[in-house]
Design an enzyme around this catalytic site. Structure first.
Site, PDB file in Angstrom:
ATOM      1  N   ASP A 148       0.971  -1.314   0.086  1.00 45.27           N
ATOM      2  CA  ASP A 148      -0.020  -0.030   0.031  1.00 45.27           C
ATOM      3  C   ASP A 148       1.013   1.093   0.111  1.00 45.27           C
ATOM      4  O   ASP A 148       2.014   1.213   0.351  1.00 45.27           O
ATOM      5  CB  ASP A 148      -0.896   0.041   1.231  1.00 45.27           C
ATOM      6  CG  ASP A 148      -0.299  -0.045   2.569  1.00 45.27           C
ATOM      7  OD1 ASP A 148       0.728  -0.811   2.625  1.00 45.27           O
ATOM      8  OD2 ASP A 148      -0.808   0.642   3.565  1.00 45.27           O
ATOM      9  N   GLU A 207      -0.227  -0.822   5.628  1.00 49.49           N
ATOM     10  CA  GLU A 207       0.975  -0.577   6.476  1.00 49.49           C
ATOM     11  C   GLU A 207       0.943   0.742   6.924  1.00 49.49           C
ATOM     12  O   GLU A 207       1.382   1.182   7.871  1.00 49.49           O
ATOM     13  CB  GLU A 207       2.398  -0.753   5.827  1.00 49.49           C
ATOM     14  CG  GLU A 207       3.450  -0.824   6.655  1.00 49.49           C
ATOM     15  CD  GLU A 207       4.221   0.746   6.942  1.00 49.49           C
ATOM     16  OE1 GLU A 207       5.006   0.883   7.641  1.00 49.49           O
ATOM     17  OE2 GLU A 207       3.964   1.269   6.051  1.00 49.49           O
TER      18      GLU A 207
END
Lengths: 379, 379
Positions: free
Chosen positions: A87, A151
């Site tokens: 991400d 994350e």
């Protein structure tokens, strides 16, 4: 090359549905940038990564949500984790348009430089993982590739945390982990821990024209701020790296009205602590600094020791040939540390550019990181 | 008696359009309560007061907005101002209905007690002014009755301030002023001054993981709060009254995010100062207390000396027969003081009930205040 501009909606459908992970690792990074994967919307990228890995031979693949574990079975004694998150933070605004910039190559001082969200944090690292998976048919160690979601958001959403809960047996047999977060050419060992807490003061409300009838909660903050102001943050040597601590007020509030003695005030404090302390030791330390006050904890994350003493770490440092540094920001190496796996940060790009609108990475940095890891793994 | 409940809209049209100012002063107070006059909407009450005064003989009447000056011409050497404001703070909420309570009589411990917005602050005082105007056809002093709007709101809206600007000649010839704010049976002399200011601290923003790269503006508040916390407010004797001061933080703020060293923080401070100081002296005092900081002033209002030394004040004190007290809250006596007229507070009701949902006043308190002022004026 011309600037490519897309709306976020267009971008979500843009880019290769299939990844060529055998191509040049820098161009692979550009292809990864072209697949939108802001936290919570990693599915298209996770699908592409899973497909690419499934096409390889000899990888055992586990998919959990938008996280993937891919394990080699080279029959080696030792096993290393290579981990990275899929991400990114939200897209930068592009001046003068509602569009976004998936990836843009520019020429700077004779170097090819890749601009775009995720260039630094951390699609260069993910490209290196994928290229290693594509090219390494054997290695000095068995390898567990880990790609994970969420994350860049709240800790409890972490895809890595979820993998550790749901598939611990596929992770805990590793001897060492490399997290491919950007470290600008060297190895950054461990990370500081971080905790946040509030201290609240209680007073008694009164009209400020009769202040002696009340008790001022803001005045009571004087002692707490004085302790903060007088506090001298220490630097601790851990495995040869200097970890510098910080104890900082990050918010303060209090007050009812311009003519009222306030009965409540609060200060929010962030402690960044070196990996010479466990979480409990760090808590004990701030409880000592603020003895007499109740600490209302908001979050607590362990520090991670650098792990530079581990034999695999030493060989990696030697292979990279640069002086290791401490990592000040908190990273997922702490999660590996918590489950007993020594871990270091090592990936392409400058961490100070992460999350900025100017995020970029040199093609040569990605390529060099790939070569260094490949050399180390096949030595 | 039963609780009368009205919506605010009904209430605005309720109550006597014509005031009987010759009736019992306590019942006159109830009639005043029944005329809605929240700040900014005093017109209906001002009209009723003006009409009642116009029907009397020998008063010279000046109307300015919703303020009224009514002057006797008894041909006396000395002149006294009797002043009161017509406005009230907003209505109290009535539980279980959207209605409001104009006036309610209750029996408590054998006493008739009047409840409702304005009972204490200060329609009892206004009723006393009107009853005196109605009944006094002669007096030891000429009298200037002053009724004004917008006392309960921002200082620059004050009807009294406007009268002093537009009709100074009708006010400045007085020798003494009585402000009929509630003082619970005794004379309250003068008032403390008040000023408010901000102190801002400047730092340098940085990530809290690298706190040493920044400068924490919240930590810099420690010194200011310590000065506040160590400050010992003084009590000053002014003309025999003890004026107690106060120096209080009333608001504090700062902070950007949980992981950012803040570059700005602020504390808002209120200084209530005794009438032994001019405004300039009070400013000099806080500038000394906070030497080294810039004070960003929000408002500054002078204190008023008690005025108890004035001969007319001494005779009033003797007539009332109670020990005078200091007034801690700021009142419009300071405006009279500023234009050179000694002024005291003296009116029915307990100031601590003002603005509360439980505002009330005893009929006997209103009647006694009326008798005391009448006796003094006609002695």
């Amino acid at each position: 090359m011309s600037l490519k501009e897309y709306t976020a909606e267009q971008f979500k459908k843009f880019g290769p549905a299939e990844l060529d992970i055998h191509q040049d690792v820098a161009q692979l990074t550009a292809d990864l940038l072209d697949i939108y994967s802001v936290s919570g919307e990693e599915k298209r990228l996770a699908d592409a990564v899973e497909n690419a890995l499934t096409n390889l031979e000899n990888l055992e693949i586990t998919r959990d949500g938008d996280s993937i574990i891919a394990r080699t079975d080279f029959g080696k004694d030792k096993r290393v984790v290579l981990a990275g998150h899929l991400d990114t933070v939200p897209l930068p605004a592009v001046e003068g348009s509602e569009g976004t910039v998936p990836s843009v190559w520019k020429e700077e001082a004779g170097e090819r430089v890749l601009f775009g969200r995720g260039a630094t944090d951390m699609k260069g690292g993910v490209a290196v993982q994928l290229a290693l998976a594509a090219h390494l048919t054997d290695s000095a160690y068995d390898i567990t590739y880990v790609f994970y979601d969420h994350e860049e958001v709240s800790s409890e959403l972490s895809g890595l945390g979820r993998l550790m809960r749901n598939h611990a047996e596929k992770l805990t047999d590793a001897d060492f982990a490399v997290l491919l977060e950007p470290t600008d050419g060297t190895i950054e060992g461990g990370c500081n821990g971080t905790m946040r807490f509030w201290i609240h003061t209680q007073g008694l409300r009164a009209h400020s024209g009769r202040a002696w009838k009340g008790k001022n909660a803001i005045h009571q903050l004087a002692d707490i701020l004085t302790r903060l102001s007088n506090y001298e943050p220490q630097t601790y040597d851990v495995e040869g790296l200097a970890f510098r601590e910080g104890l900082s007020a990050v918010e303060i509030s209090g007050g009812v009205a311009g003519n009222v003695i306030p009965d409540e005030a609060s200060v929010h404090i962030n402690y960044r602590f070196a990996p010479n302390k466990t979480l409990d030791e760090a808590i004990a330390h701030v409880e000592e600094v603020f003895a007499g006050y109740e600490l209302d904890f908001v979050d607590q994350s362990s520090a991670a020791r650098p792990g530079l003493d581990a034999p695999m770490s030493r060989s990696l440092i030697e292979s990279v040939g640069q002086e290791p540094k401490p990592k000040y920001g908190w990273t997922d190496v702490a999660r590996f540390s918590e489950i007993g796996i020594s871990a270091v940060n090592f990936g392409p790009g400058d961490a100070l550019l992460a999350h900025s609108d100017n995020e970029h990475v040199k093609a040569s940095d990605i390529q060099r990181t790939y070569e260094q890891l490949k050399n180390w793994l096949t030595a």
